[in-house]
Scaffold this motif. Structure first.
Motif, PDB file in Angstrom:
ATOM      1  N   GLU B  20       0.843  -1.179   0.000  1.00 53.23           N
ATOM      2  CA  GLU B  20       0.000   0.000   0.000  1.00 53.23           C
ATOM      3  C   GLU B  20       0.884   1.237   0.000  1.00 53.23           C
ATOM      4  O   GLU B  20       1.756   1.388   0.844  1.00 53.23           O
ATOM      5  CB  GLU B  20      -0.948   0.051   1.203  1.00 53.23           C
ATOM      6  CG  GLU B  20      -1.851   1.283   1.171  1.00 53.23           C
ATOM      7  CD  GLU B  20      -2.998   1.242   2.163  1.00 53.23           C
ATOM      8  OE1 GLU B  20      -2.990   0.379   3.049  1.00 53.23           O
ATOM      9  OE2 GLU B  20      -3.918   2.078   2.032  1.00 53.23           O
ATOM     10  N   TYR B  50      -8.600   8.449 -11.401  1.00 53.24           N
ATOM     11  CA  TYR B  50      -9.915   8.651 -10.809  1.00 53.24           C
ATOM     12  C   TYR B  50     -10.421  10.033 -11.184  1.00 53.24           C
ATOM     13  O   TYR B  50      -9.716  11.036 -11.028  1.00 53.24           O
ATOM     14  CB  TYR B  50      -9.865   8.523  -9.285  1.00 53.24           C
ATOM     15  CG  TYR B  50     -11.164   8.931  -8.643  1.00 53.24           C
ATOM     16  CD1 TYR B  50     -11.337  10.200  -8.105  1.00 53.24           C
ATOM     17  CD2 TYR B  50     -12.240   8.043  -8.622  1.00 53.24           C
ATOM     18  CE1 TYR B  50     -12.540  10.575  -7.549  1.00 53.24           C
ATOM     19  CE2 TYR B  50     -13.449   8.413  -8.060  1.00 53.24           C
ATOM     20  CZ  TYR B  50     -13.587   9.685  -7.528  1.00 53.24           C
ATOM     21  OH  TYR B  50     -14.787  10.052  -6.987  1.00 53.24           O
ATOM     22  N   ASP B  54     -17.377   5.659  -8.745  1.00 50.28           N
ATOM     23  CA  ASP B  54     -16.903   4.659  -7.797  1.00 50.28           C
ATOM     24  C   ASP B  54     -15.525   5.037  -7.262  1.00 50.28           C
ATOM     25  O   ASP B  54     -14.600   5.281  -8.041  1.00 50.28           O
ATOM     26  CB  ASP B  54     -16.838   3.292  -8.486  1.00 50.28           C
ATOM     27  CG  ASP B  54     -16.662   2.149  -7.505  1.00 50.28           C
ATOM     28  OD1 ASP B  54     -16.800   0.996  -7.920  1.00 50.28           O
ATOM     29  OD2 ASP B  54     -16.383   2.424  -6.313  1.00 50.28           O
ATOM     30  N   THR B  55     -15.411   5.074  -5.957  1.00 51.68           N
ATOM     31  CA  THR B  55     -14.160   5.549  -5.355  1.00 51.68           C
ATOM     32  C   THR B  55     -13.060   4.508  -5.357  1.00 51.68           C
ATOM     33  O   THR B  55     -11.920   4.814  -5.015  1.00 51.68           O
ATOM     34  CB  THR B  55     -14.410   6.026  -3.923  1.00 51.68           C
ATOM     35  OG1 THR B  55     -14.999   4.950  -3.178  1.00 51.68           O
ATOM     36  CG2 THR B  55     -15.332   7.227  -3.900  1.00 51.68           C
ATOM     37  N   LEU B  56     -13.360   3.285  -5.696  1.00 49.96           N
ATOM     38  CA  LEU B  56     -12.342   2.245  -5.830  1.00 49.96           C
ATOM     39  C   LEU B  56     -12.130   2.008  -7.319  1.00 49.96           C
ATOM     40  O   LEU B  56     -13.042   1.605  -8.025  1.00 49.96           O
ATOM     41  CB  LEU B  56     -12.801   0.963  -5.139  1.00 49.96           C
ATOM     42  CG  LEU B  56     -11.789  -0.183  -5.114  1.00 49.96           C
ATOM     43  CD1 LEU B  56     -10.559   0.215  -4.296  1.00 49.96           C
ATOM     44  CD2 LEU B  56     -12.418  -1.450  -4.533  1.00 49.96           C
ATOM     45  N   GLN B  58      -9.790   0.359 -10.515  1.00 48.84           N
ATOM     46  CA  GLN B  58      -8.863  -0.705 -10.890  1.00 48.84           C
ATOM     47  C   GLN B  58      -7.933  -0.205 -11.983  1.00 48.84           C
ATOM     48  O   GLN B  58      -8.330   0.569 -12.848  1.00 48.84           O
ATOM     49  CB  GLN B  58      -9.641  -1.915 -11.399  1.00 48.84           C
ATOM     50  CG  GLN B  58     -10.661  -2.466 -10.409  1.00 48.84           C
ATOM     51  CD  GLN B  58     -10.003  -2.984  -9.143  1.00 48.84           C
ATOM     52  OE1 GLN B  58      -8.939  -3.613  -9.198  1.00 48.84           O
ATOM     53  NE2 GLN B  58     -10.612  -2.696  -7.988  1.00 48.84           N
ATOM     54  N   GLU B  64      -4.897  -1.316  -7.632  1.00 50.90           N
ATOM     55  CA  GLU B  64      -6.134  -0.597  -7.410  1.00 50.90           C
ATOM     56  C   GLU B  64      -5.849   0.585  -6.483  1.00 50.90           C
ATOM     57  O   GLU B  64      -4.824   0.621  -5.799  1.00 50.90           O
ATOM     58  CB  GLU B  64      -7.212  -1.496  -6.784  1.00 50.90           C
ATOM     59  CG  GLU B  64      -6.881  -1.967  -5.385  1.00 50.90           C
ATOM     60  CD  GLU B  64      -7.993  -2.816  -4.781  1.00 50.90           C
ATOM     61  OE1 GLU B  64      -8.773  -3.437  -5.534  1.00 50.90           O
ATOM     62  OE2 GLU B  64      -8.079  -2.853  -3.541  1.00 50.90           O
ATOM     63  N   ALA B  65      -6.743   1.564  -6.485  1.00 48.20           N
ATOM     64  CA  ALA B  65      -6.592   2.720  -5.604  1.00 48.20           C
ATOM     65  C   ALA B  65      -7.961   3.137  -5.111  1.00 48.20           C
ATOM     66  O   ALA B  65      -8.970   2.967  -5.810  1.00 48.20           O
ATOM     67  CB  ALA B  65      -5.909   3.872  -6.335  1.00 48.20           C
ATOM     68  N   GLU B  66      -7.985   3.690  -3.922  1.00 50.88           N
ATOM     69  CA  GLU B  66      -9.241   4.123  -3.323  1.00 50.88           C
ATOM     70  C   GLU B  66      -9.177   5.610  -2.997  1.00 50.88           C
ATOM     71  O   GLU B  66      -8.251   6.069  -2.317  1.00 50.88           O
ATOM     72  CB  GLU B  66      -9.539   3.337  -2.055  1.00 50.88           C
ATOM     73  CG  GLU B  66     -10.903   3.682  -1.467  1.00 50.88           C
ATOM     74  CD  GLU B  66     -11.286   2.780  -0.321  1.00 50.88           C
ATOM     75  OE1 GLU B  66     -10.412   2.043   0.192  1.00 50.88           O
ATOM     76  OE2 GLU B  66     -12.479   2.798   0.069  1.00 50.88           O
ATOM     77  N   LYS B  68     -10.555   8.677  -0.979  1.00 52.02           N
ATOM     78  CA  LYS B  68     -11.294   8.983   0.245  1.00 52.02           C
ATOM     79  C   LYS B  68     -11.320  10.498   0.401  1.00 52.02           C
ATOM     80  O   LYS B  68     -10.330  11.121   0.805  1.00 52.02           O
ATOM     81  CB  LYS B  68     -10.632   8.324   1.456  1.00 52.02           C
ATOM     82  CG  LYS B  68     -10.737   6.810   1.450  1.00 52.02           C
ATOM     83  CD  LYS B  68     -10.210   6.200   2.746  1.00 52.02           C
ATOM     84  CE  LYS B  68     -10.397   4.679   2.737  1.00 52.02           C
ATOM     85  NZ  LYS B  68      -9.884   4.057   3.975  1.00 52.02           N
ATOM     86  N   ARG B  77      -2.871   0.258  -3.931  1.00 53.99           N
ATOM     87  CA  ARG B  77      -2.707  -1.050  -3.296  1.00 53.99           C
ATOM     88  C   ARG B  77      -2.512  -2.135  -4.342  1.00 53.99           C
ATOM     89  O   ARG B  77      -2.983  -2.024  -5.482  1.00 53.99           O
ATOM     90  CB  ARG B  77      -3.949  -1.396  -2.449  1.00 53.99           C
ATOM     91  CG  ARG B  77      -4.232  -0.422  -1.337  1.00 53.99           C
ATOM     92  CD  ARG B  77      -5.229  -1.011  -0.379  1.00 53.99           C
ATOM     93  NE  ARG B  77      -6.551  -1.153  -1.002  1.00 53.99           N
ATOM     94  CZ  ARG B  77      -7.583  -0.370  -0.703  1.00 53.99           C
ATOM     95  NH1 ARG B  77      -7.430   0.616   0.148  1.00 53.99           N
ATOM     96  NH2 ARG B  77      -8.754  -0.582  -1.266  1.00 53.99           N
TER      97      ARG B  77
END
Lengths: 113, 114
Positions: B20, B50, B54-56, B58, B64-66, B68, B77
């Motif tokens: 991460e 992004y 969708d906040t997640l 691929q 993948e990244a999220e 927030k 991650r």
């Protein structure tokens, strides 16, 4: 295959000489950018251009000059006024509309002694 | 002025372990967010991006990244790291109101132990 080419890969110059780095793209992108990368640091914007015959200074433009005579080409000249020219130089391009993601060339490593 | 912070300069991870990478930005509006990867002596390759929804998200190579919003973060991650993931990773943001320029974090160098 579409992409960005930078030449040469390695460039050596003596102090006091101007040197020009080449950047060509065949992605039909309107915008092109030059970045400088130093060890352990992120990328810093030198110049960018959104249209032929027009360009703007980035964060560290002093000692550099550019031209944009063709959509495909955006050469960068490192002048003798640049105090610390040794660095890795990256060229990028993007479309003008969102999402503004940039595509990068392979870079040119310039060493000035 | 907007800024992008990657708090970890170096990370060492064992092959097969999870990874991460942290990224925080400082700006009031939601920016466009990107993660790039750079192998030594090479240019940057886009891993993922992004913009909204969708906040997640691929990306390529199993990343993948999220996003927030409450934490102004966009952490990257990967569940299981491969030796070929050893590289430098850059988080970047575009702020539309700031001329659509890309601002990069300082980068995180990832070392993978066998």
């Amino acid at each position: 295959d579409g992409g960005i080419t930078q030449s040469p890969k390695y460039l050596f110059r003596k102090e006091g000489q101007n040197v020009t780095l080449s950047c060509e793209q065949n992605l039909n992108h309107d915008a092109m950018y030059w970045y400088r990368q130093d060890p352990g640091q992120g990328l810093r914007l030198i110049y960018y251009s959104q249209i032929v015959n027009d360009f703007q200074k980035g964060d560290i433009a002093e000692g550099y000059s550019v031209s944009r005579e063709k959509k495909e080409s955006f050469p960068l000249t490192v002048t003798s006024a640049q105090k610390n020219p040794t660095a890795f130089y990256l060229c990028a391009s993007s479309i003008l509309a969102g999402p503004y993601e940039q595509y990068f060339g392979p870079g040119t490593r310039l060493t000035v002694t | 002025a907007q800024s992008v912070t990657q708090p970890d300069i170096h990370i060492t991870v064992s092959e097969g372990a999870s990874l991460e990478l942290r990224c925080n930005y400082s700006y009031g509006a939601t920016p466009y967010l990107f993660w790039y990867v750079q192998s030594p002596g090479q240019g940057l390759q886009l891993l993922l991006k992004y913009f909204s929804g969708d906040t997640l998200v691929q990306g390529i190579k199993g990343f993948e990244a999220e996003f927030k919003r409450s934490q102004s973060s966009f952490n990257l991650r990967k569940p299981s790291v491969h030796w070929s993931d050893a590289a430098e990773y850059f988080c970047a943001v575009v702020i539309k109101a700031a001329g659509n320029k890309l601002t990069f974090g300082g980068g995180t160098r990832v070392l993978v132990k066998p």
